[in-house]
Design a protein around this motif. Structure first.
Motif, PDB file in Angstrom:
ATOM      1  N   SER A 229      12.657  -0.878   1.046  1.00  0.00           N
ATOM      2  CA  SER A 229      13.493  -1.008  -0.130  1.00  0.00           C
ATOM      3  C   SER A 229      12.998   0.959  -0.713  1.00  0.00           C
ATOM      4  O   SER A 229      14.861   1.528  -0.391  1.00  0.00           O
ATOM      5  CB  SER A 229      11.906  -1.277  -1.391  1.00  0.00           C
TER       6      SER A 229
ATOM      7  N   ALA B 293       5.673  -1.390  -6.602  1.00  0.00           N
ATOM      8  CA  ALA B 293       5.810  -0.712  -5.233  1.00  0.00           C
ATOM      9  C   ALA B 293       7.337  -1.132  -4.590  1.00  0.00           C
ATOM     10  O   ALA B 293       8.542  -0.606  -3.919  1.00  0.00           O
ATOM     11  CB  ALA B 293       4.650  -0.448  -4.703  1.00  0.00           C
ATOM     12  N   SER B 294       7.526  -2.522  -4.795  1.00  0.00           N
ATOM     13  CA  SER B 294       8.336  -2.672  -4.176  1.00  0.00           C
ATOM     14  C   SER B 294       9.138  -4.079  -4.857  1.00  0.00           C
ATOM     15  O   SER B 294       7.909  -5.030  -5.023  1.00  0.00           O
ATOM     16  CB  SER B 294       8.743  -3.242  -3.077  1.00  0.00           C
TER      17      SER B 294
ATOM     18  N   HIS C 287       5.269  -7.085  -5.790  1.00  0.00           N
ATOM     19  CA  HIS C 287       4.315  -6.181  -5.217  1.00  0.00           C
ATOM     20  C   HIS C 287       4.126  -4.914  -5.417  1.00  0.00           C
ATOM     21  O   HIS C 287       4.813  -4.585  -5.579  1.00  0.00           O
ATOM     22  CB  HIS C 287       4.840  -6.105  -3.122  1.00  0.00           C
ATOM     23  N   PHE C 288       2.336  -5.080  -6.189  1.00  0.00           N
ATOM     24  CA  PHE C 288       2.183  -4.140  -6.438  1.00  0.00           C
ATOM     25  C   PHE C 288       1.499  -3.077  -5.437  1.00  0.00           C
ATOM     26  O   PHE C 288       1.197  -3.384  -4.701  1.00  0.00           O
ATOM     27  CB  PHE C 288       1.041  -4.075  -7.305  1.00  0.00           C
ATOM     28  N   GLY C 289       1.192  -1.842  -5.700  1.00  0.00           N
ATOM     29  CA  GLY C 289       1.097  -0.202  -4.785  1.00  0.00           C
ATOM     30  C   GLY C 289       0.080  -0.348  -6.508  1.00  0.00           C
ATOM     31  O   GLY C 289      -1.073  -0.775  -6.347  1.00  0.00           O
ATOM     32  N   GLU C 290      -0.649   1.237  -5.926  1.00  0.00           N
ATOM     33  CA  GLU C 290      -1.557   1.866  -6.732  1.00  0.00           C
ATOM     34  C   GLU C 290      -1.490   1.705  -7.924  1.00  0.00           C
ATOM     35  O   GLU C 290      -0.220   1.541  -8.668  1.00  0.00           O
ATOM     36  CB  GLU C 290      -1.621   3.860  -6.225  1.00  0.00           C
TER      37      GLU C 290
ATOM     38  N   VAL D  97      -3.219  -9.129  -0.344  1.00  0.00           N
ATOM     39  CA  VAL D  97      -3.109  -7.946   0.764  1.00  0.00           C
ATOM     40  C   VAL D  97      -3.091  -5.964   0.280  1.00  0.00           C
ATOM     41  O   VAL D  97      -2.068  -6.299   0.076  1.00  0.00           O
ATOM     42  CB  VAL D  97      -2.122  -8.698   1.891  1.00  0.00           C
ATOM     43  N   ALA D  98      -3.241  -5.168   1.114  1.00  0.00           N
ATOM     44  CA  ALA D  98      -3.184  -4.244   0.470  1.00  0.00           C
ATOM     45  C   ALA D  98      -2.886  -3.917  -1.142  1.00  0.00           C
ATOM     46  O   ALA D  98      -1.201  -3.244  -1.138  1.00  0.00           O
ATOM     47  CB  ALA D  98      -1.950  -3.386   1.349  1.00  0.00           C
ATOM     48  N   GLY D  99      -3.339  -4.258  -1.292  1.00  0.00           N
ATOM     49  CA  GLY D  99      -3.008  -3.677  -2.922  1.00  0.00           C
ATOM     50  C   GLY D  99      -2.231  -5.553  -3.388  1.00  0.00           C
ATOM     51  O   GLY D  99      -2.843  -6.634  -2.651  1.00  0.00           O
ATOM     52  N   ALA D 100      -2.296  -6.063  -4.730  1.00  0.00           N
ATOM     53  CA  ALA D 100      -1.937  -7.235  -5.170  1.00  0.00           C
ATOM     54  C   ALA D 100      -0.257  -7.017  -5.050  1.00  0.00           C
ATOM     55  O   ALA D 100       0.269  -6.659  -5.153  1.00  0.00           O
ATOM     56  CB  ALA D 100      -2.272  -7.157  -6.792  1.00  0.00           C
ATOM     57  N   SER D 101       0.073  -8.630  -5.326  1.00  0.00           N
ATOM     58  CA  SER D 101       1.314  -9.357  -4.674  1.00  0.00           C
ATOM     59  C   SER D 101       1.738 -10.902  -5.568  1.00  0.00           C
ATOM     60  O   SER D 101       0.625 -11.164  -5.537  1.00  0.00           O
ATOM     61  CB  SER D 101       1.681  -9.198  -3.538  1.00  0.00           C
TER      62      SER D 101
ATOM     63  N   LYS E 276       4.204  -5.992   4.377  1.00  0.00           N
ATOM     64  CA  LYS E 276       4.146  -5.633   3.162  1.00  0.00           C
ATOM     65  C   LYS E 276       5.218  -4.145   2.736  1.00  0.00           C
ATOM     66  O   LYS E 276       5.435  -3.856   1.656  1.00  0.00           O
ATOM     67  CB  LYS E 276       3.447  -5.791   2.394  1.00  0.00           C
TER      68      LYS E 276
ATOM     69  N   ARG F 187       1.165  -0.442 -10.066  1.00  0.00           N
ATOM     70  CA  ARG F 187       2.569  -0.342 -10.667  1.00  0.00           C
ATOM     71  C   ARG F 187       3.774  -1.123  -9.547  1.00  0.00           C
ATOM     72  O   ARG F 187       2.599  -1.353  -8.396  1.00  0.00           O
ATOM     73  CB  ARG F 187       2.681   1.109 -10.455  1.00  0.00           C
TER      74      ARG F 187
ATOM     75  N   SER G 213      -6.202   5.592  -2.728  1.00  0.00           N
ATOM     76  CA  SER G 213      -6.468   3.464  -2.612  1.00  0.00           C
ATOM     77  C   SER G 213      -5.901   3.128  -1.709  1.00  0.00           C
ATOM     78  O   SER G 213      -5.319   3.368  -1.029  1.00  0.00           O
ATOM     79  CB  SER G 213      -6.921   3.564  -4.407  1.00  0.00           C
ATOM     80  N   PRO G 214      -6.667   1.984  -1.369  1.00  0.00           N
ATOM     81  CA  PRO G 214      -6.517   1.087  -0.483  1.00  0.00           C
ATOM     82  C   PRO G 214      -5.201   0.359   0.047  1.00  0.00           C
ATOM     83  O   PRO G 214      -5.404  -1.014  -0.640  1.00  0.00           O
ATOM     84  CB  PRO G 214      -7.422   0.928   0.165  1.00  0.00           C
ATOM     85  N   THR G 215      -3.974   0.814  -0.767  1.00  0.00           N
ATOM     86  CA  THR G 215      -3.031  -0.012  -1.125  1.00  0.00           C
ATOM     87  C   THR G 215      -2.191   1.122  -0.515  1.00  0.00           C
ATOM     88  O   THR G 215      -1.721   1.063   1.074  1.00  0.00           O
ATOM     89  CB  THR G 215      -2.058   0.619  -2.154  1.00  0.00           C
ATOM     90  N   ILE G 216      -0.817  -0.117   0.026  1.00  0.00           N
ATOM     91  CA  ILE G 216       0.653   0.130   1.144  1.00  0.00           C
ATOM     92  C   ILE G 216       0.582   1.503   1.177  1.00  0.00           C
ATOM     93  O   ILE G 216       1.077   1.694   2.170  1.00  0.00           O
ATOM     94  CB  ILE G 216       1.788  -0.724   0.650  1.00  0.00           C
ATOM     95  N   GLU G 217       1.112   2.534   0.126  1.00  0.00           N
ATOM     96  CA  GLU G 217       1.458   3.893   0.027  1.00  0.00           C
ATOM     97  C   GLU G 217       0.834   4.447   1.614  1.00  0.00           C
ATOM     98  O   GLU G 217       1.192   5.291   1.711  1.00  0.00           O
ATOM     99  CB  GLU G 217       1.445   4.189  -1.455  1.00  0.00           C
TER     100      GLU G 217
ATOM    101  N   TYR H 223       8.572  -2.689   1.498  1.00  0.00           N
ATOM    102  CA  TYR H 223       8.141  -1.505   0.756  1.00  0.00           C
ATOM    103  C   TYR H 223       8.640   0.168   1.255  1.00  0.00           C
ATOM    104  O   TYR H 223       9.535   0.281   0.932  1.00  0.00           O
ATOM    105  CB  TYR H 223       6.628  -1.000   0.764  1.00  0.00           C
TER     106      TYR H 223
ATOM    107  N   GLY I  94       2.866   8.123  -9.108  1.00  0.00           N
ATOM    108  CA  GLY I  94       3.023   6.290  -9.122  1.00  0.00           C
ATOM    109  C   GLY I  94       3.961   5.717  -9.432  1.00  0.00           C
ATOM    110  O   GLY I  94       3.569   4.731 -10.183  1.00  0.00           O
TER     111      GLY I  94
END
Lengths: 144, 354
Positions: free
Chosen positions: B30, A98-99, A90-93, A71-75, B23, A96, B74-78, B27, B282
């Motif tokens: 955080s 992300a949290s 939680h992984f971001g791009e 979901v919005a990247g992997a966790s 999520k 990495r 990319s479709p990520t939380i950022e 983030y 990143g």
């Protein structure tokens, strides 16, 4: 130089932070077990060396549950060997982190389906079923 | 897209689940150093909020600030920040140009009167009536005054907009000034940095949308969530400083071992920013991790502060005792926990920076 004469290098230092966090986790888990509030510790906000982080992960260990979210990247979430203590990453791009947090809670909230998502899913499911059950129009079925 | 639509409704329409929002809120909590347990309430508030109209003005700048914010595709939380805002005008990113572009700005100002946020990157030229930087037939000075008039708040993104930055450096041929010298009757949030960290820009905007108010600011108008600590306070090399282990020159034994860069000019001790925790590209690295001292780019007049490679001790009057004192006062076991205890807020800082 360290006491044994070796030169400390990057990320190589154990600062004792892992043990400090273990104390906090123990206290909070005790509170939760007695019906108190859940708690969370944001690991990214704490200056930890790589060794500190590895130590904490080793001390907490792995328990019975491990979950991967897409979901919005992997966790990745896992319950540690201490029931009710969860490690949530939680992984971001890219890959990495992300949290990253420790949650002291029976079940992390992110695992539960939200009421609005369930409502949207129920609508979608019922639309799909209705579509599947629609009779085939006469004129199209005529030349089958 | 309807401006009246809530962010929650928009996300449902796009098939983005509440888990994603939760999520993202985690983030944000955080990166903004909010209590980790606040993410549930934040997700709820975001879901109920409307998208924030944003007008982005680019003045005397290099576009590095926009580059910083848009690095992630990319479709990520950022990138979820772009679901929270309606970017109604941005010269570099918008498809339209010419009269149509200016019309879009005027329309956004009219439709969201008193509610839109103006983001400015770049300093404002004031010399000779501001003729040194202009577009669409108007000087930046005029455009700023016109656009800020009905704004809810302004966000000065980057050191140029916040403090004048490089255009303001001596001899400042264009009479460049920060936004706060021109606009004095609106709340202004400064997010300095050359460029600022993307998370600091996105986090501040997300805070505005979530809580409907300006985050807590320091004495230079910077959100304390990102500018509350010095680079030095959160630097992973801090234990070396505490132990008195310094690189004396680039590529000496200390530099190779990753010791503290204080003596080769690092401005980390007097620079408030979140590079040491949020990092860059990143989360890959930040200047000190790459072996170079901090330049102090999020502080006023960083360009004119006496040399990037001069130690702070010489810069503040050549007092070598500062270095000796630091070495002697350090050397504690459990330095990271001590470091946390020393977490300073900007209000406690002595240095004004200019």
């Amino acid at each position: 130089m360290t006491a044994d004469g070796a030169t400390p290098t990057l990320y190589d230092i154990s600062t004792g932070m892992a043990m400090s966090l273990m104390q906090e986790i123990a206290e909070r888990l005790g509170i939760l077990a007695e019906g108190g509030e859940p708690h969370a510790i944001d690991l990214l906000g704490i200056p930890m060396s790589k060794r500190d982080r590895d130590e904490l992960e080793a001390m907490l260990g792995r328990g019975e549950v491990e979950v991967t979210l897409d979901v919005a990247g992997a966790s990745r979430l896992w319950e540690t060997q201490y029931s009710g203590v969860w490690w949530i990453r939680h992984f971001g791009e890219g890959e990495r982190v992300a949290s990253e947090r420790i949650e002291i809670v029976p079940v992390p909230e992110i695992l539960s389906a939200h009421r609005l998502d369930m409502a949207a899913a129920a609508r979608r499911l019922s639309d799909e079923l209705a579509q599947a059950n629609e009779p085939i129009p006469q004129e199209e079925s005529a030349h089958v | 897209m309807s401006e009246q639509e809530t962010i929650g409704e928009l996300l449902v329409k796009r098939g983005i689940s509440r888990r994603a929002l939760l999520k993202y809120a985690g983030y944000l909590a955080s990166v903004m150093a909010l209590p980790p347990t606040s993410s549930t309430a934040m997700a709820q508030a975001l879901a109920n909020a409307r998208r924030q109209s944003v007008i982005w003005l680019s003045f005397q700048e290099c576009t590095g600030c926009t580059e910083s914010l848009t690095r992630s595709f990319s479709p990520t939380i950022e990138d979820m920040i772009f679901d929270l805002i309606s970017l109604d005008y941005h010269e570099t990113l918008q498809a339209v140009s010419g009269y149509a572009a200016e019309e879009a700005r005027m329309q956004a100002m009219k439709e969201n009167k008193g509610k839109y946020v103006v983001v400015v990157d770049g300093s404002v030229s004031t010399k000779d009536g501001g003729v040194y930087s202009a577009n669409a037939g108007k000087t930046n000075l005029e455009t700023l005054q016109e656009t800020a008039k009905d704004a809810l708040a302004l966000i000065s993104v980057g050191t140029c907009a916040a403090f004048g930055g490089i255009p303001h450096a001596k001899p400042n041929p264009t009479g460049a000034v920060p936004v706060s010298d021109i606009i004095t009757d609106k709340p202004i949030i400064n997010i300095p940095g050359c460029p600022p960290i993307a998370e600091a820009i996105a986090g501040t905007v997300a805070y505005l949308v979530t809580f409907g108010k300006i985050p807590e600011l320091d004495h230079l108008g910077r959100p304390k969530a990102f500018f509350g600590d010095t680079i030095h306070d959160r630097c992973y090399r801090r234990p070396f400083y505490d132990k008195g282990l310094f690189a004396k020159s680039f590529d000496d034994e200390g530099a190779r071992n990753g010791w503290c860069l204080y003596e080769v000019g690092c401005k980390g001790p007097v620079t408030y920013n979140a590079c040491a925790t949020l990092k860059w590209n990143g989360g890959v690295s930040f200047p000190i991790q790459s072996g170079h001292g901090c330049l102090g780019c999020s502080e006023p007049d960083f360009w004119d502060r006496g040399g990037f490679y001069k130690p702070l001790s010489s810069w503040t009057g050549g007092n070598a005792a500062i270095i000796g004192g630091a070495a002697a006062a350090g050397a504690v076991v459990g330095a990271a926990s001590a470091l946390l205890a020393r977490r300073r807020k900007a209000s406690a800082s002595g240095e004004k920076g200019s």
